[in-house]
Design a protein around this motif. Sequence first.
Motif, PDB file in Angstrom:
ATOM      1  N   MET A  76       0.772  -1.066  -0.131  1.00 52.91           N
ATOM      2  CA  MET A  76      -0.012  -0.030  -0.031  1.00 52.91           C
ATOM      3  C   MET A  76       0.988   1.206  -0.062  1.00 52.91           C
ATOM      4  O   MET A  76       0.583   2.130  -0.666  1.00 52.91           O
ATOM      5  N   THR A  77       2.067   1.445   0.618  1.00 48.65           N
ATOM      6  CA  THR A  77       2.901   2.282   0.775  1.00 48.65           C
ATOM      7  C   THR A  77       3.617   2.738  -0.441  1.00 48.65           C
ATOM      8  O   THR A  77       3.547   3.682  -1.112  1.00 48.65           O
ATOM      9  N   ALA A  78       4.033   1.281  -1.090  1.00 48.67           N
ATOM     10  CA  ALA A  78       4.505   1.600  -2.637  1.00 48.67           C
ATOM     11  C   ALA A  78       3.844   2.262  -3.566  1.00 48.67           C
ATOM     12  O   ALA A  78       4.033   2.770  -4.417  1.00 48.67           O
ATOM     13  N   MET A  79       2.350   1.726  -3.317  1.00 47.80           N
ATOM     14  CA  MET A  79       1.347   2.165  -4.239  1.00 47.80           C
ATOM     15  C   MET A  79       1.082   4.004  -4.033  1.00 47.80           C
ATOM     16  O   MET A  79       1.180   4.548  -4.849  1.00 47.80           O
ATOM     17  N   MET A  80       1.061   4.352  -3.042  1.00 50.67           N
ATOM     18  CA  MET A  80       0.851   5.702  -2.596  1.00 50.67           C
ATOM     19  C   MET A  80       2.115   6.664  -3.062  1.00 50.67           C
ATOM     20  O   MET A  80       1.905   7.618  -3.272  1.00 50.67           O
ATOM     21  N   PHE A  81       3.336   5.966  -3.040  1.00 54.18           N
ATOM     22  CA  PHE A  81       4.538   6.730  -3.459  1.00 54.18           C
ATOM     23  C   PHE A  81       4.841   6.476  -4.922  1.00 54.18           C
ATOM     24  O   PHE A  81       5.809   6.904  -5.415  1.00 54.18           O
ATOM     25  N   GLY A  82       3.779   5.816  -5.549  1.00 57.11           N
ATOM     26  CA  GLY A  82       4.247   5.507  -7.124  1.00 57.11           C
ATOM     27  C   GLY A  82       5.223   4.471  -7.650  1.00 57.11           C
ATOM     28  O   GLY A  82       5.327   4.272  -8.546  1.00 57.11           O
ATOM     29  N   LYS A  83       5.670   3.571  -6.261  1.00 57.19           N
ATOM     30  CA  LYS A  83       6.433   2.631  -6.731  1.00 57.19           C
ATOM     31  C   LYS A  83       5.874   1.513  -7.318  1.00 57.19           C
ATOM     32  O   LYS A  83       6.609   0.587  -7.871  1.00 57.19           O
ATOM     33  N   LEU A  84       4.550   1.166  -7.069  1.00 51.15           N
ATOM     34  CA  LEU A  84       3.665   0.346  -7.759  1.00 51.15           C
ATOM     35  C   LEU A  84       2.454   0.591  -7.961  1.00 51.15           C
ATOM     36  O   LEU A  84       1.846   1.582  -7.475  1.00 51.15           O
ATOM     37  N   LYS A  85       2.196   0.132  -9.428  1.00 52.06           N
ATOM     38  CA  LYS A  85       0.995   0.670 -10.091  1.00 52.06           C
ATOM     39  C   LYS A  85       0.409  -0.491 -10.340  1.00 52.06           C
ATOM     40  O   LYS A  85       0.574  -1.565 -10.856  1.00 52.06           O
ATOM     41  N   VAL A  86      -1.114  -0.368 -10.033  1.00 49.64           N
ATOM     42  CA  VAL A  86      -2.011  -1.564 -10.031  1.00 49.64           C
ATOM     43  C   VAL A  86      -3.180  -1.298 -10.935  1.00 49.64           C
ATOM     44  O   VAL A  86      -3.568  -0.201 -10.704  1.00 49.64           O
ATOM     45  N   SER A  87      -3.398  -1.892 -12.040  1.00 45.42           N
ATOM     46  CA  SER A  87      -4.367  -1.472 -12.863  1.00 45.42           C
ATOM     47  C   SER A  87      -5.845  -1.701 -12.286  1.00 45.42           C
ATOM     48  O   SER A  87      -6.613  -0.867 -12.860  1.00 45.42           O
ATOM     49  N   ASN A  88      -6.044  -2.610 -11.307  1.00 44.53           N
ATOM     50  CA  ASN A  88      -7.335  -2.963 -10.913  1.00 44.53           C
ATOM     51  C   ASN A  88      -7.090  -3.495  -9.659  1.00 44.53           C
ATOM     52  O   ASN A  88      -6.989  -4.617  -9.269  1.00 44.53           O
ATOM     53  N   PRO A  89      -7.014  -2.295  -8.641  1.00 49.90           N
ATOM     54  CA  PRO A  89      -6.694  -2.551  -7.216  1.00 49.90           C
ATOM     55  C   PRO A  89      -7.990  -3.498  -6.692  1.00 49.90           C
ATOM     56  O   PRO A  89      -7.337  -4.649  -5.681  1.00 49.90           O
ATOM     57  N   GLY A  90      -9.135  -3.449  -6.905  1.00 46.59           N
ATOM     58  CA  GLY A  90     -10.122  -4.356  -6.455  1.00 46.59           C
ATOM     59  C   GLY A  90      -9.774  -5.877  -6.755  1.00 46.59           C
ATOM     60  O   GLY A  90      -9.887  -6.459  -5.958  1.00 46.59           O
ATOM     61  N   ALA A  91      -9.363  -6.175  -7.849  1.00 43.40           N
ATOM     62  CA  ALA A  91      -9.379  -7.547  -8.347  1.00 43.40           C
ATOM     63  C   ALA A  91      -8.027  -7.740  -7.558  1.00 43.40           C
ATOM     64  O   ALA A  91      -7.912  -9.097  -7.151  1.00 43.40           O
ATOM     65  N   MET A  92      -6.827  -6.952  -7.548  1.00 49.49           N
ATOM     66  CA  MET A  92      -5.787  -7.564  -6.933  1.00 49.49           C
ATOM     67  C   MET A  92      -5.772  -7.830  -5.607  1.00 49.49           C
ATOM     68  O   MET A  92      -5.146  -8.712  -5.087  1.00 49.49           O
ATOM     69  N   MET A  93      -6.732  -7.195  -4.809  1.00 51.24           N
ATOM     70  CA  MET A  93      -6.916  -7.825  -3.386  1.00 51.24           C
ATOM     71  C   MET A  93      -7.439  -9.069  -3.209  1.00 51.24           C
ATOM     72  O   MET A  93      -7.067  -9.985  -2.400  1.00 51.24           O
ATOM     73  N   LYS A  94      -8.236  -9.665  -4.384  1.00 55.32           N
ATOM     74  CA  LYS A  94      -8.589 -11.278  -4.262  1.00 55.32           C
ATOM     75  C   LYS A  94      -7.141 -11.953  -4.538  1.00 55.32           C
ATOM     76  O   LYS A  94      -7.340 -13.237  -3.931  1.00 55.32           O
ATOM     77  N   TYR A  95      -6.517 -11.456  -4.949  1.00 52.47           N
ATOM     78  CA  TYR A  95      -5.174 -12.389  -5.395  1.00 52.47           C
ATOM     79  C   TYR A  95      -3.722 -12.140  -4.515  1.00 52.47           C
ATOM     80  O   TYR A  95      -2.975 -12.830  -4.758  1.00 52.47           O
ATOM     81  N   ALA A  96      -4.039 -11.355  -3.683  1.00 51.07           N
ATOM     82  CA  ALA A  96      -3.008 -10.834  -2.698  1.00 51.07           C
ATOM     83  C   ALA A  96      -2.581 -12.054  -2.115  1.00 51.07           C
ATOM     84  O   ALA A  96      -1.431 -12.430  -1.608  1.00 51.07           O
ATOM     85  N   LYS A  97      -3.494 -12.786  -1.584  1.00 49.19           N
ATOM     86  CA  LYS A  97      -3.299 -14.149  -0.549  1.00 49.19           C
ATOM     87  C   LYS A  97      -2.541 -15.081  -1.326  1.00 49.19           C
ATOM     88  O   LYS A  97      -1.528 -16.027  -1.221  1.00 49.19           O
ATOM     89  N   MET A  98      -3.089 -15.170  -2.686  1.00 49.92           N
ATOM     90  CA  MET A  98      -2.347 -16.153  -3.533  1.00 49.92           C
ATOM     91  C   MET A  98      -1.090 -15.865  -3.732  1.00 49.92           C
ATOM     92  O   MET A  98      -0.316 -16.809  -3.946  1.00 49.92           O
ATOM     93  N   LEU A  99      -0.669 -14.456  -3.799  1.00 54.02           N
ATOM     94  CA  LEU A  99       0.652 -14.157  -4.139  1.00 54.02           C
ATOM     95  C   LEU A  99       1.389 -14.202  -2.830  1.00 54.02           C
ATOM     96  O   LEU A  99       2.685 -14.208  -3.095  1.00 54.02           O
ATOM     97  N   GLY A 100       0.943 -14.333  -1.994  1.00 56.87           N
ATOM     98  CA  GLY A 100       1.765 -14.561  -0.648  1.00 56.87           C
ATOM     99  C   GLY A 100       1.854 -13.102  -0.096  1.00 56.87           C
ATOM    100  O   GLY A 100       2.763 -12.728   1.054  1.00 56.87           O
ATOM    101  N   PHE A 101       1.135 -11.960  -0.423  1.00 55.20           N
ATOM    102  CA  PHE A 101       1.176 -10.756   0.239  1.00 55.20           C
ATOM    103  C   PHE A 101       0.427 -10.539   1.478  1.00 55.20           C
ATOM    104  O   PHE A 101       0.338  -9.614   2.213  1.00 55.20           O
ATOM    105  N   MET A 102      -0.332 -11.750   1.744  1.00 55.68           N
ATOM    106  CA  MET A 102      -1.246 -11.576   3.101  1.00 55.68           C
ATOM    107  C   MET A 102      -1.044 -12.874   3.666  1.00 55.68           C
ATOM    108  O   MET A 102      -0.774 -13.784   3.448  1.00 55.68           O
TER     109      MET A 102
END
Length: 102
Positions: A76-102
């Motif tokens: 989230m900090t990376a997104m706020m500072f422009g270091k990470l751009k996500v085209s569809n943040p809502g969908a990304m939340m569904k996959y955060a666990k699958m990727l190991g971010f949660m």
Amino acid sequence: MNAREFLERVPKKVDPEENKGLNTALHFDFKEEQYTLAVKDGVAEFLEGLVGEPEVTLKAKADDFAKIASGEMNPMTAMMFGKLKVSNPGAMMKYAKMLGFM
């Protein structure tokens, strides 16, 4: 661990039974490196290049993504500072666990 190594390991962590019926593609655009995580009926596959129509595209420097993947940098900090751009943040939340971010 670099960004590629992290993404190569994700398919082994995805439980096909838990994700049965899931069909999607996630693109990871690191400028000089581009990868796809494709999921077909719950089975994940790491692919080189941007393959298929993505539900989500993540853009970042490979080094910054590696820091996010290792927990060194908060997504989230990376997104706020422009270091990470996500085209569809809502969908990304569904996959955060699958990727190991949660």
